[in-house]
Design a protein around this motif. Sequence first.
Motif, mmCIF file in Angstrom:
data_model
loop_
_atom_site.group_PDB
_atom_site.id
_atom_site.type_symbol
_atom_site.label_atom_id
_atom_site.label_comp_id
_atom_site.label_asym_id
_atom_site.label_seq_id
_atom_site.Cartn_x
_atom_site.Cartn_y
_atom_site.Cartn_z
ATOM 1 N N GLU A 61 0.816 -1.221 0.000
ATOM 2 C CA GLU A 61 0.000 0.000 0.000
ATOM 3 C C GLU A 61 0.846 1.266 0.000
ATOM 4 O OE1 GLU A 61 -3.337 0.403 -0.386
ATOM 5 O OE2 GLU A 61 -3.418 -1.750 -0.753
ATOM 6 N N VAL A 62 2.094 1.171 0.463
ATOM 7 C CA VAL A 62 2.976 2.337 0.447
ATOM 8 C C VAL A 62 4.011 2.248 -0.671
ATOM 9 C CG1 VAL A 62 2.639 2.922 2.878
ATOM 10 C CG2 VAL A 62 4.503 1.383 2.234
ATOM 11 N N GLY A 63 3.773 1.343 -1.625
ATOM 12 C CA GLY A 63 4.624 1.271 -2.816
ATOM 13 C C GLY A 63 5.856 0.402 -2.687
ATOM 14 N N LEU A 64 5.930 -0.427 -1.658
ATOM 15 C CA LEU A 64 7.074 -1.322 -1.484
ATOM 16 C C LEU A 64 6.637 -2.744 -1.810
ATOM 17 C CD1 LEU A 64 8.410 0.270 1.814
ATOM 18 C CD2 LEU A 64 9.342 0.555 -0.498
ATOM 19 N N GLY A 65 6.642 -3.068 -3.084
ATOM 20 C CA GLY A 65 6.055 -4.313 -3.556
ATOM 21 C C GLY A 65 6.980 -5.502 -3.662
ATOM 22 N N LEU A 66 8.261 -5.346 -3.334
ATOM 23 C CA LEU A 66 9.193 -6.456 -3.501
ATOM 24 C C LEU A 66 9.949 -6.726 -2.208
ATOM 25 C CD1 LEU A 66 10.427 -8.506 -5.515
ATOM 26 C CD2 LEU A 66 12.198 -6.796 -5.994
#
Length: 157
Positions: A61-66
């Motif tokens: 949700e805060v853009g840290l997808g990996l």
Amino acid sequence: MPNFDKFDIAILKCLQEDARATNVEIAEKVNLSPSPCLRRIRNLERSGIIRGYTADIDRKEVGLGLTVFVEFKVVHHSRENSEAQQKALLAIPEIVSCFLISGTADFLAEVVVEDLAAYERLLTETLLTLPNVSDIRSNFAIRSIKTHGPLKLPEGK
């Protein structure tokens, strides 16, 4: 192991479920009055058993997808090299947890970044330049099944 009783364990379980619970709410759940409950919580904090209170933020949700689990093997094992490696790893904000391990690697770090391009930059610009590193292996998380689960605490006396 510290000298816990059933009230300390109950307090810790309550805080693991909801660290924002008020002292009055916790006291009610563990069958203590608020004053001794608060005293116990403060003692658990002072002793270092409760290290702090944090927000559990949804990474995606805060853009840290990996999420990447990175194994580091170091050369020339010595206390000085290990301390230098630990200091260098602690300075990298993308590393959210790190362990000195046994086995084929020496350190295991959990890295959280935006995407593969961000990890590539971190790898080439930072991780590959760490002191005394002879090998780095990356394992990419496909999906999170469980993170930040509560500890299974012993039963209190």
